[in-house]
Design an enzyme around this catalytic site. Structure first.
Site, PDB file in Angstrom:
ATOM      1  CB  CYS A 133      53.968  40.664  38.002  1.00 47.75           C
ATOM      2  SG  CYS A 133      52.293  40.274  38.535  1.00 47.75           S
ATOM      3  CG  HIS A 144      36.064  43.867  41.687  1.00 49.48           C
ATOM      4  ND1 HIS A 144      36.387  45.035  41.058  1.00 49.48           N
ATOM      5  CD2 HIS A 144      37.225  43.353  42.146  1.00 49.48           C
ATOM      6  CE1 HIS A 144      37.694  45.226  41.144  1.00 49.48           C
ATOM      7  NE2 HIS A 144      38.224  44.215  41.798  1.00 49.48           N
ATOM      8  CG  HIS A 169      49.619  43.516  37.913  1.00 48.79           C
ATOM      9  ND1 HIS A 169      49.664  42.592  38.930  1.00 48.79           N
ATOM     10  CD2 HIS A 169      48.453  44.190  38.042  1.00 48.79           C
ATOM     11  CE1 HIS A 169      48.568  42.717  39.672  1.00 48.79           C
ATOM     12  NE2 HIS A 169      47.814  43.666  39.157  1.00 48.79           N
ATOM     13  CB  CYS A 222      54.309  43.027  41.756  1.00 49.36           C
ATOM     14  SG  CYS A 222      52.981  43.505  40.630  1.00 49.36           S
ATOM     15  CE  LYS A 254      41.317  51.323  36.617  1.00 51.73           C
ATOM     16  NZ  LYS A 254      40.062  51.445  35.950  1.00 51.73           N
ATOM     17  CB  CYS A 309      50.541  41.748  43.373  1.00 46.76           C
ATOM     18  SG  CYS A 309      50.458  40.905  41.814  1.00 46.76           S
ATOM     19  CG  HIS A 347      37.145  44.263  37.179  1.00 46.38           C
ATOM     20  ND1 HIS A 347      37.148  42.897  37.293  1.00 46.38           N
ATOM     21  CD2 HIS A 347      38.211  44.708  37.870  1.00 46.38           C
ATOM     22  CE1 HIS A 347      38.179  42.512  38.021  1.00 46.38           C
ATOM     23  NE2 HIS A 347      38.839  43.604  38.399  1.00 46.38           N
ATOM     24  CE  LYS A 357      43.175  38.993  37.967  1.00 46.75           C
ATOM     25  NZ  LYS A 357      44.122  39.422  38.979  1.00 46.75           N
TER      26      LYS A 357
HETATM   27  N1  MSP Z   1      42.151  44.160  48.258  1.00 43.75           N
HETATM   28  C1  MSP Z   1      42.552  42.851  47.950  1.00 43.75           C
HETATM   29  C2  MSP Z   1      41.801  41.835  48.796  1.00 43.75           C
HETATM   30  C3  MSP Z   1      41.929  42.024  50.262  1.00 43.75           C
HETATM   31  S1  MSP Z   1      40.917  40.933  51.145  1.00 43.75           S
HETATM   32  C4  MSP Z   1      41.485  40.949  52.682  1.00 43.75           C
HETATM   33  C5  MSP Z   1      42.273  42.543  46.468  1.00 43.75           C
HETATM   34  N2  MSP Z   1      41.394  43.315  45.863  1.00 43.75           N
HETATM   35  S2  MSP Z   1      40.993  43.215  44.315  1.00 43.75           S
HETATM   36  O1  MSP Z   1      40.077  44.286  44.115  1.00 43.75           O
HETATM   37  O2  MSP Z   1      42.147  43.214  43.497  1.00 43.75           O
HETATM   38  O3  MSP Z   1      40.337  41.839  44.078  1.00 43.75           O
HETATM   39  C6  MSP Z   1      39.332  41.346  44.882  1.00 43.75           C
HETATM   40  C7  MSP Z   1      38.701  40.079  44.350  1.00 43.75           C
HETATM   41  O4  MSP Z   1      38.315  40.201  42.997  1.00 43.75           O
HETATM   42  C8  MSP Z   1      39.616  38.864  44.435  1.00 43.75           C
HETATM   43  O5  MSP Z   1      38.867  37.767  44.927  1.00 43.75           O
HETATM   44  C9  MSP Z   1      40.003  38.621  43.024  1.00 43.75           C
HETATM   45  O6  MSP Z   1      40.289  37.284  42.790  1.00 43.75           O
HETATM   46  C10 MSP Z   1      38.730  39.051  42.325  1.00 43.75           C
HETATM   47  N3  MSP Z   1      39.026  39.300  40.950  1.00 43.75           N
HETATM   48  C11 MSP Z   1      39.793  40.291  40.440  1.00 43.75           C
HETATM   49  N4  MSP Z   1      39.892  40.093  39.114  1.00 43.75           N
HETATM   50  C12 MSP Z   1      39.237  38.969  38.767  1.00 43.75           C
HETATM   51  C13 MSP Z   1      38.842  38.392  37.568  1.00 43.75           C
HETATM   52  N5  MSP Z   1      39.245  38.835  36.406  1.00 43.75           N
HETATM   53  N6  MSP Z   1      37.986  37.339  37.624  1.00 43.75           N
HETATM   54  C14 MSP Z   1      37.438  36.899  38.790  1.00 43.75           C
HETATM   55  N7  MSP Z   1      37.771  37.463  39.926  1.00 43.75           N
HETATM   56  C15 MSP Z   1      38.873  38.306  39.977  1.00 43.75           C
HETATM   57  O7  MSP Z   1      42.838  41.606  45.943  1.00 43.75           O
END
Ligand code: MSP
Length: 475
Positions: free
Chosen positions: A149, A27, A152, A132, A304, A135, A24, A301
């Site tokens: 949480c 990412h 979530h 959670c 998913k 997370c 999304h 935020k």
């Molecule tokens: N798998 C773990 C990270 C492990 S690193 C050793 C994880 N994955 S994640 O897919 O949930 O998120 C990865 C990145 O995407 C994080 O930096 C997180 O902050 C970022 N984002 C997820 N949702 C976000 C937003 N809505 N806005 C900006 N970035 C956010 O955590």
């Protein structure tokens, strides 16, 4: 090129993304930031290693695959493919894409776990607490809002199980010291303050690093009934992506990472558990945790679990690669949260790209075409301001700086009226065009890390004197 940067390694990482769903905007944001920084550093002469990848183990992913009636391996392959396609669509020039299911990674993680067990950093015990799954983290009462949480919107489960535990408490003072003295730098300042106040307020508990009933994970080499806690598995990607095999005596030359880009939700684990693993191994800690805020959608935020996701591929279809990169990078001050809506993005696209930059390029090039003016572009960047802003990770300000040049150039055309001069005063016309072509060339070069394709198109147009439309207005 600044002195002394040639061939110096510079290692930039993104987090590895959970292969539990499609990517999304959050990412995409993290990865585009990393790509812009990597391109900027390359331009400065550094030998950049830029890593990204997918985090593929753990309960959440196994559960998701089961829900979809898919075999886990096939499920993570499919999810990973989605990430790789998006990075291609967004022109992400990573050096290596790592998957935690890579055999090489798994072997190295097992070697590390054995080392940690042998040197007494891991011991057998019990772990209990509120967990959670969203997370994949244990929560303290303080993390919860009305018992849920906040990320979530779900009540964490109480869990007590036999587990292997990694020592953390004994490292607390050293961690505080490293963060306070910027040996492990956390930026921006507010995140440093936040993490330090957490570390000074709460006692760091030793952390559970294994799970007994989770099959989809890396088995502990000294007790195969357990699999590794996903975060420990995931953190080690930052080293295994460099080809590291887990031997603590031979650490890759790129390590310690110069910049680890993360979202604020994963700051705490990156500033506690990750450096703790490194300290237990006697490996230097990362140099910088560059922390960004969240992209919100309708004030919440985007995630998913919240169901308010904007598909980044839709953005690429609507705004193009560089349009999307621009809109992400210019959305709000780096570090703070930004609330995105499609309407606001469209407005900004029309104002800054179709009208601002697009219009400037077509006006200048059309005039140049009339008299066959063209120009060679040097690759040198000529803006100290830009370098300063980029080195301070002020991305949106760097773009504002470029757009100031765009509007100055547009204003200059309006004032000088070269379309009149072309027939009334040939000498003046040439002078004005020299200035304008120079301004365009400098804009093209400054834009390179953010909008590589557009930068190339402008440079090509300047060389050939032929203009192709850059950004069409969108309704
Ligand atoms: N798998 C773990 C990270 C492990 S690193 C050793 C994880 N994955 S994640 O897919 O949930 O998120 C990865 C990145 O995407 C994080 O930096 C997180 O902050 C970022 N984002 C997820 N949702 C976000 C937003 N809505 N806005 C900006 N970035 C956010 O955590």
């Amino acid at each position: 090129m600044p002195k002394g940067t040639e061939n110096k390694p510079f290692f930039i990482t993104t987090p590895i993304y959970y292969a539990s769903g499609s990517p999304h905007i959050g990412h995409a944001y993290t990865t585009v930031v990393a790509d812009c920084l990597a391109r900027f550093k390359k331009e400065q002469g550094y030998e950049v290693f830029f890593s990204t990848g997918t985090d593929e183990h753990g309960q959440k992913i196994a559960k998701k695959a089961e829900e979809e009636g898919k075999e886990v391996r096939a499920f993570v392959d499919e999810m990973t493919d989605g990430f790789q396609k998006l990075w291609q669509a967004l022109d992400i020039e990573y050096t290596k894409f790592i998957r935690t299911t890579d055999t090489h990674h798994i072997k190295a993680v097992q070697k590390v776990l054995q080392t940690l067990y042998d040197n007494g950093s891991i011991y057998q015990g019990f772990y209990e607490g509120l967990y959670c799954i969203g997370c994949e983290q244990f929560k303290t009462e303080e993390d919860l809002v009305l018992g849920k949480c906040p990320d979530h919107n779900s009540v964490p489960e109480f869990m007590r199980e036999e587990s292997y535990i990694m020592k953390m408490t004994e490292l607390q003072d050293e961690l505080i010291h490293r963060i306070e003295t910027d040996v492990l730098c956390v930026t921006s300042g507010k995140y440093k303050t936040e993490i330090l106040s957490f570390l000074k307020r709460e006692k760091l508990e030793d952390v559970s690093i294994s799970r007994k009933n989770v099959k989809w994970g890396i088995p502990l080499p000294f007790d195969e009934a357990h699999t590794t806690y996903v975060w420990v598995d995931a953190f080690l990607n930052y080293l295994t992506v460099l080809g590291w095999d887990g031997d603590t005596d031979v650490v890759p030359k790129e390590w310690p990472a110069d910049v680890q880009i993360i979202g604020k939700d994963i700051l705490r684990v990156h500033a506690t558990i990750w450096p703790a693993v490194l300290m237990h191994l006697g490996i230097p800690t990362q140099k910088l945790l560059l922390t960004h805020g969240h992209i919100l959608s309708g004030g919440k935020k985007m995630s998913k679990t919240m169901g308010n996701i904007i598909d980044p591929l839709t953005l690429v279809e609507r705004f193009g690669v560089d349009g999307t990169r621009y809109l992400l990078m210019s959305a709000g001050t780096f570090g703070g949260d930004v609330d995105l809506t499609l309407e606001r993005m469209t407005e900004k696209y029309n104002a800054d790209l179709a009208n601002g930059l697009g219009n400037l390029v077509s006006r200048v090039l059309k005039l140049a075409e009339q008299v066959s003016l063209c120009r060679e572009i040097s690759t040198l960047k000529d803006s100290e301001t830009m370098d300063t802003l980029m080195n301070e990770y002020k991305f949106s300000e760097a773009l504002q700086h470029i757009w100031q040049k765009v509007s100055e150039a547009n204003k200059y055309i309006d004032e000088m009226k070269p379309w009149v001069l072309v027939t009334s005063d040939g000498t003046k016309f040439s002078e004005v065009m020299e200035v304008l072509l120079g301004q365009l060339a400098s804009i093209a070069i400054l834009l390179q890390p953010f909008m590589p394709e557009t930068s190339e198109k402008i440079k090509r147009a300047l060389k050939t004197g032929k203009v192709e439309p850059l950004f069409q207005r969108i309704k």
